[in-house]
Design an enzyme around this catalytic site. Structure first.
Site, PDB file in Angstrom:
ATOM      1  N   SER A  17       0.871  -1.175   0.000  1.00 11.13           N
ATOM      2  CA  SER A  17       0.000   0.000   0.000  1.00 11.13           C
ATOM      3  C   SER A  17       0.906   1.221   0.000  1.00 11.13           C
ATOM      4  CB  SER A  17      -0.948   0.003   1.197  1.00 11.13           C
ATOM      5  OG  SER A  17      -0.239  -0.196   2.398  1.00 11.13           O
ATOM      6  N   GLU A  19       1.283   5.456   0.799  1.00 15.08           N
ATOM      7  CA  GLU A  19       0.713   6.619   1.494  1.00 15.08           C
ATOM      8  C   GLU A  19       1.140   7.907   0.785  1.00 15.08           C
ATOM      9  OE1 GLU A  19       0.510   6.541   5.773  1.00 15.08           O
ATOM     10  OE2 GLU A  19       1.224   8.618   5.859  1.00 15.08           O
ATOM     11  N   ASP A 112      -2.101  15.073  16.300  1.00 14.25           N
ATOM     12  CA  ASP A 112      -1.177  15.789  17.190  1.00 14.25           C
ATOM     13  C   ASP A 112      -1.829  17.065  17.714  1.00 14.25           C
ATOM     14  OD1 ASP A 112       1.170  14.163  17.227  1.00 14.25           O
ATOM     15  OD2 ASP A 112       1.406  14.655  15.098  1.00 14.25           O
ATOM     16  N   PHE A 222      12.860  14.256  11.468  1.00 14.84           N
ATOM     17  CA  PHE A 222      11.500  13.732  11.608  1.00 14.84           C
ATOM     18  C   PHE A 222      11.484  12.568  12.603  1.00 14.84           C
ATOM     19  CE2 PHE A 222       7.626  11.789   9.483  1.00 14.84           C
ATOM     20  CZ  PHE A 222       6.771  12.687  10.094  1.00 14.84           C
ATOM     21  N   HIS A 272       3.460  -1.123   3.921  1.00 11.48           N
ATOM     22  CA  HIS A 272       2.888   0.210   3.681  1.00 11.48           C
ATOM     23  C   HIS A 272       4.060   1.153   3.432  1.00 11.48           C
ATOM     24  CE1 HIS A 272      -0.238   3.258   3.959  1.00 11.48           C
ATOM     25  NE2 HIS A 272       0.483   3.956   4.817  1.00 11.48           N
TER      26      HIS A 272
END
Ligand code: FAD
Length: 310
Positions: A17, A19, A112, A222, A272
C-alpha cells in the site's frame, strides 16, 4: 529489460500500500497525479491520503481522495482522519464528505496537538476523545474498513510500550481491522513489538510502515520528533552522500529493499510505503524487491526462511 530483484521467489505473494499527502500547490498536485499513475503499476492493495494537522488540509485531502478514486481508479483509497480541533459533528460531516466521494476505508487517528508535537494533547471539548472513540463512531456506520496507527518504538507521549498496546487493543475492540506502523529502521524492534502485540491477544494485521530515505537529514529530524531510532549503520551508509545524489539514491534503494526483504523472510506479507509523493525511489525499491508489476508474469516458488506470527 530484466529487472534484478532481491526476492524473486516470493513476488506475487507480497502486498503493497502507498501513502500520499495532499499537495499544497498546483505543481505539487500535478506531481502527485503523475506519481500515483506511475506507482499504480504495482497494483497496491490500497492507497491512503493523510489529513493535515488541525484539519488544515480537509479540502485538499478531499480533492486528492476524489482524484485517487475517480481519475486514478484506486477504488480502495483510505482517507486518514484525526480528532484534532473539531467537534464530533464536524468530524462526522467530514466522514460524510469522504464517503460521498466513494471512500469505504478510513485511517482513524487521534492526531497531534494543534501547538505541535511535544505539547500536551487536549481533546476538543465537543470532539472525539481519542482514536478509539473515532474508530467506534466509524464502526457504528457499518460497511467501512478501519485502519489505525501502531508504534513499534513507542509513541513519544506513551509512558511505555504497554500503554501503547493497551490503546491499540481499545482501537481493535472498537472495530479497527488493520494497524499501519510508524516508520522504523530496525526490524528487530518491529519483531519484538509484534510479539508483544500478539501476546496481548491482538490478531489484526500489523503492517510495517517503510520509509525509503530521500533526504537523510530530514529523516533524522522527523525521526527525532516521532521517537524513531536511526541506527548508526544507516548514518554510516547515507550521511556522507548528501552531495552525491546518484550514489545516495542507489544506497537508499538498497536500504529500503533490504529492510522489506528481511521482513518478508521473517514472514511479513503486507507493506505500507511512505511515498512522500515521489515515484523514482519507491519504484526502484519495489523493482529491487521484486514486487509484481501489472504487466509482468508472477512466479512463486520458495517459502520464507522463518515466520513471525504476523
Ligand atoms: P493513538 O493511537 O490514539 O495514541 C498513540 C499513543 O499515545 C497511545 O498508545 C497512547 O498510549 C498515547 N496517548 C494517547 N493519548 C494520550 C494522552 N492524552 N496522554 C498520554 N498518552 C496518550 N497525523 C496527522 O495529523 N494526520 C495523518 O494523516 C496522520 N497519519 C498517520 C498515519 C500513521 C500510519 C501513523 C503511525 C501516524 C499518523 N499520524 C498522522 C500521526 C499521529 O496523528 C500522531 O502520532 C498522534 O500523536 C497520535 O495519533 P494516534 O491516532 O496514532 O494516537
Amino acid at each position: 529489460m530484466a529487472i534484478h530483484t532481491l526476492y524473486p521467489a516470493e513476488r506475487g505473494n507480497l502486498t503493497l500500500s502507498f501513502e500520499y499527502f495532499p499537495p499544497k500547490t498546483d505543481e505539487a498536485e500535478a506531481q502527485l497525479h503523475q506519481t500515483v499513475a506511475e506507482l499504480n503499476v504495482f497494483q497496491p492493495g490500497f492507497v491512503s491520503v493523510t489529513y493535515g494537522a488541525g484539519g488544515t488540509t480537509r479540502e485538499r485531502s478531499l480533492t486528492a481522495v476524489a482524484h485517487m478514486i475517480g481519475d486514478a481508479g484506486v477504488a480502495n483509497t483510505a482517507a486518514h482522519l484525526t480528532c484534532v480541533s473539531a467537534t464530533r459533528a464536524e468530524v462526522d460531516h467530514v466522514i460524510d464528505a469522504f464517503t460521498a466521494c466513494g471512500v469505504k476505508h478510513f485511517v482513524a487517528l487521534r492526531g497531534d496537538p494543534p501547538a505541535g508535537i511535544g505539547s500536551a494533547y487536549q481533546p476538543h471539548p465537543g470532539g472525539y476523545e481519542n482514536a478509539a472513540a473515532l474508530v467506534a463512531a466509524l464502526a457504528a456506520r457499518g460497511g467501512l474498513e478501519i485502519s489505525v496507527s501502531a508504534y513499534p518504538e513507542k509513541h513519544p507521549e506513551s509512558a511505555d510500550v504497554n500503554a501503547d498496546i493497551d490503546m491499540l487493543k481499545r482501537k481493535v475492540d472498537n472495530g479497527a481491522t488493520r494497524a499501519l506502523t510508524q516508520f522504523f529502521f530496525d526490524n528487530d524492534d518491529f519483531e519484538r513489538y509484534l510479539e508483544r502485540v500478539r501476546a496481548a491477544g491482538i490478531w489484526i494485521p500489523i503492517v510495517p510502515g517503510i520509509l525509503p530515505i530521500n533526504n537523510f537529514a530530514q529523516v533524522v529530524r522527523f525521526a527525532g520528533l516521532c521517537g524513531a531510532r536511526v541506527p548508526e549503520v544507516l548514518r554510516a551508509r547515507l550521511a556522507h552522500l548528501d552531495d552525491k545524489p546518484e550514489e545516495r539514491f542507489h544506497e537508499a534503494t538498497h536500504i529500503a529493499a533490504e529492510q522489506i526483504v528481511d521482513l518478508a523472510r521473517r514472514g511479513v506479507r503486507d507493506f505500507h510505503l511512505y511515498t512522500m509523493n515521489r515515484s523514482p525511489l519507491i519504484t526502484a525499491v519495489c523493482d529491487l524487491v521484486g514486487f509484481a508489476r501489472q504487466d509482468a508474469p508472477v512466479a512463486s516458488i520458495a517459502a520464507p526462511a522463518r515466520r513471525m506470527a504476523v
